[in-house]
Design an enzyme around this catalytic site. Structure first.
Site, short mmCIF file in Angstrom:
data_model
loop_
_atom_site.label_atom_id
_atom_site.label_comp_id
_atom_site.label_asym_id
_atom_site.label_seq_id
_atom_site.Cartn_x
_atom_site.Cartn_y
_atom_site.Cartn_z
N GLU A 1 -7.54 -0.22 14.76
CA GLU A 1 -8.12 -1.23 13.87
C GLU A 1 -7.13 -2.34 13.54
O GLU A 1 -6.00 -2.08 13.14
CB GLU A 1 -8.58 -0.56 12.57
CG GLU A 1 -9.28 -1.52 11.59
CD GLU A 1 -9.17 -1.09 10.15
OE1 GLU A 1 -9.54 0.06 9.85
OE2 GLU A 1 -8.66 -1.89 9.33
N SER B 1 -11.16 -6.00 9.55
CA SER B 1 -12.26 -5.30 8.89
C SER B 1 -13.10 -6.31 8.11
O SER B 1 -12.60 -6.93 7.17
CB SER B 1 -11.65 -4.25 7.96
OG SER B 1 -12.65 -3.46 7.41
N ARG C 1 0.83 -1.21 0.00
CA ARG C 1 0.00 0.00 0.00
C ARG C 1 0.87 1.26 0.00
O ARG C 1 1.84 1.32 0.74
CB ARG C 1 -0.93 0.01 1.23
CG ARG C 1 -1.87 -1.16 1.22
CD ARG C 1 -2.97 -1.09 2.23
NE ARG C 1 -3.73 -2.36 2.23
CZ ARG C 1 -4.92 -2.49 2.77
NH1 ARG C 1 -5.51 -1.47 3.38
NH2 ARG C 1 -5.56 -3.66 2.72
N ARG D 1 1.88 1.04 10.39
CA ARG D 1 1.41 1.37 9.04
C ARG D 1 2.62 1.35 8.09
O ARG D 1 3.39 2.29 8.08
CB ARG D 1 0.74 2.75 9.04
CG ARG D 1 0.00 3.11 7.77
CD ARG D 1 -0.58 4.52 7.87
NE ARG D 1 -1.57 4.61 8.94
CZ ARG D 1 -2.87 4.36 8.76
NH1 ARG D 1 -3.31 4.03 7.56
NH2 ARG D 1 -3.72 4.44 9.75
N ARG E 1 1.15 -5.28 12.09
CA ARG E 1 0.39 -4.41 13.00
C ARG E 1 0.03 -5.14 14.29
O ARG E 1 0.15 -4.59 15.38
CB ARG E 1 -0.86 -3.86 12.32
CG ARG E 1 -1.63 -2.91 13.21
CD ARG E 1 -2.82 -2.27 12.51
NE ARG E 1 -2.42 -1.33 11.48
CZ ARG E 1 -3.30 -0.56 10.83
NH1 ARG E 1 -4.60 -0.65 11.11
NH2 ARG E 1 -2.91 0.29 9.89
N1 LIG Z 1 -0.35 -0.02 5.75
C1 LIG Z 1 -0.64 -1.02 6.58
N2 LIG Z 1 0.33 -1.50 7.40
C2 LIG Z 1 0.09 -2.53 8.25
N3 LIG Z 1 -1.11 -3.14 8.35
C3 LIG Z 1 -2.10 -2.70 7.55
C4 LIG Z 1 -1.93 -1.64 6.64
N4 LIG Z 1 -3.11 -1.44 5.98
C5 LIG Z 1 -3.99 -2.34 6.48
N5 LIG Z 1 -3.38 -3.11 7.42
C6 LIG Z 1 -3.98 -4.22 8.16
O1 LIG Z 1 -4.83 -4.95 7.28
C7 LIG Z 1 -6.13 -5.01 7.85
C8 LIG Z 1 -7.15 -5.08 6.73
O2 LIG Z 1 -7.01 -3.96 5.89
S1 LIG Z 1 -8.33 -3.28 5.38
O3 LIG Z 1 -7.98 -2.44 4.30
O4 LIG Z 1 -8.98 -2.71 6.50
N6 LIG Z 1 -9.28 -4.46 4.86
C9 LIG Z 1 -8.93 -5.35 3.91
O5 LIG Z 1 -7.84 -5.31 3.35
C10 LIG Z 1 -9.95 -6.46 3.65
N7 LIG Z 1 -9.51 -7.24 2.52
C11 LIG Z 1 -10.10 -7.31 4.90
O6 LIG Z 1 -8.85 -7.82 5.30
C12 LIG Z 1 -6.23 -3.76 8.68
O7 LIG Z 1 -7.26 -3.88 9.64
C13 LIG Z 1 -4.85 -3.73 9.31
O8 LIG Z 1 -4.76 -4.66 10.37
#
Ligand SMILES: Nc1ncnc2c1ncn2[C@@H]1O[C@H](COS(=O)(=O)NC(=O)[C@@H](N)CO)[C@@H](O)[C@H]1O
Length: 423
Positions: free
Chosen positions: A347, A350, A258, A273, A388
């Site tokens: 969070e 999700s 991401r 993050r 995380r």
């Molecule tokens: N940049 C990031 N760095 C670390 N963990 C992350 C990051 N972005 C998301 N996550 C983790 O990934 C989980 C799911 O991300 S989400 O965008 O909320 N949801 C999804 O991707 C859905 N596909 C359900 O998993 C978050 O709750 C968090 O625990």
């Protein structure tokens, strides 16, 4: 995306959903385009009827009359040829607008523009009272030699992480634990790449509105996915599955990428993050039935709560608001886990139900027992995402001597009762 027929018959419902979700679509523009297409189709049909009648007349005509009728037939054919590209162009524009249509959220979703309207529905466990001054996760990592956070930023830039010693092994143990939990729950394990073609991201919903979150590989039709959901959602794209083969319940494991565009200044330290992380993902494709979707939603949420409970972490359950859930969601529930150093929940999971919004984008269909072909429903939820969750595990289970206790359920996977300093 929504069915154009549904939009025609329920414009006010769609308008309200756009308002509540903060959608950018101009619904009147979409409806006008739809009417233009219907008019053009009607003109095409009447010209085709005229051409057929004219051809019949020409076949029966006397030699004197035939030349004129054949000439008329050519003119009609030319008019039809001129309408073709117009129709294609209008339909392409309509499809672009349909990508911006919102799933109507369930009636229990709190109505509000952002996450401040999310509603806490349950709390599990309670934050620990420390009998010593607790450290935050970065301090614990640095004190124990469990990572190379400084050095790796020289190598890979900000929002990168490198774990070392017990913590590195612990991350792998957690991913395997979560995978096993989901396989035990009947999900089929699938390993997927972390990259996919552009159309896959339209099928998921990430494109067109959230392109800025996605890294593109230079020179190829290749984009790095932020979640295995993107790829799992396209696995059956274009197929018509027999209903007997539903539901498809996959647990996907993948690296997730991401850009975190827009998150500048947020969670800049440590593991919260990062640009690349690991996730064990629950994904379900089921028949187009609200109760069936509801059962899977509850089951997927229970899977994640069971994992957090096995990790002995305090967490809370949030019913997500219309403004925070995003265009495609029918319902979203987040799990937030306690972070002692921030004195708040953050969070970690999700859980989402999207009805046929993704299925229409990715063309995911099945043939019902009644022989009718329908779009499927899709759902997804985090089983576990690292690193995380390591923030919460390190901070909540730390000991005064700087070691960190491993929850019972993880010991068979990790091999020890606690994380110890790297020599
Ligand atoms: N940049 C990031 N760095 C670390 N963990 C992350 C990051 N972005 C998301 N996550 C983790 O990934 C989980 C799911 O991300 S989400 O965008 O909320 N949801 C999804 O991707 C859905 N596909 C359900 O998993 C978050 O709750 C968090 O625990």
């Amino acid at each position: 995306m929504l069915d154009i027929k549904f939009i025609r018959e329920n414009p006010d419902l769609v308008r309200k959903a756009l308002e509540h979700k903060g959608g950018t679509l101009d619904l009147d523009e979409l409806l006008a385009l739809d009417r233009e297409i219907s008019d053009l189709k009607r003109r095409t049909e009447s010209l085709q009827a005229e051409r057929n009648a004219n051809a019949k007349a020409a076949a029966k005509a006397t030699p004197e009359e035939r030349a004129a009728l054949i000439e008329k037939g050519k003119q009609i054919a030319q008019q039809l040829a001129d309408l073709e590209p117009q129709l294609r162009d209008l339909e392409a524009r309509l499809k672009k607008l349909l990508y911006l249509t919102p799933t109507i959220p369930w009636e229990g979703a709190p109505v509000g523009p952002d996450d401040s309207f999310n509603v806490e529905t349950r709390v599990h466990g309670k934050p620990r009272t420390f009998l010593f001054e607790p450290l935050d996760h970065v301090e614990l990592i640095n004190r124990n030699g469990w990572g190379e956070l400084e050095r790796i930023s020289k190598v890979s830039g900000s929002r990168s992480y490198a774990l070392k010693g017990d913590l590195m092994v612990y991350e792998q143990a957690l991913l395997r634990f979560a995978l096993d939990q989901l396989v035990a729950s009947g999900f089929t394990p699938v390993s997927v790449p972390a990259y996919a073609r552009e159309e896959v991201f339209y099928g998921h919903g990430q494109f067109p509105t959230a392109r800025d979150q996605v890294y593109k590989v230079e020179g190829d039709d290749m984009y790095l996915a932020g979640t295995a959901e993107v790829l799992l959602n396209y696995l059956h794209a274009g197929e018509i599955l027999p209903e007997a083969e539903l539901p498809k319940a996959y647990v996907g494991v993948s690296a997730c990428f991401r850009s975190e565009a827009g998150s500048a200044g947020k969670d800049v330290r440590g593991l919260m993050r990062v640009h690349q992380f690991n996730k064990v993902e629950q994904y379900v494709l089921c028949k187009a039935d609200l109760e069936e979707s509801g059962r899977w939603f509850d089951l997927m949420l229970a899977n994640s709560e069971r994992i957090l409970q096995a990790l002995e972490l305090p967490y809370r359950v949030l019913e997500v608001s219309t403004g925070d859930m995003g265009l495609g969601k029918y319902r979203q529930v987040d799990l937030e886990t306690w972070v002692p150093s921030e004195n708040r929940y953050r969070e970690t999971h999700s859980c989402s139900a999207l009805l046929d919004w993704q299925a229409r984008r990715a063309n995911l269909r099945y043939r019902g027992e009644d022989g009718k072909v329908r779009y499927a429903y899709t759902l997804n939820n985090t089983a576990l995402a690292t690193p995380r969750i390591l923030v919460m595990l390190l901070e909540n289970h730390q000991n005064e001597d700087g070691t960190v206790t491993v929850p019972e359920a993880l010991r068979p996977y990790f091999g020890k009762e606690r994380l110890e300093p790297t020599r």
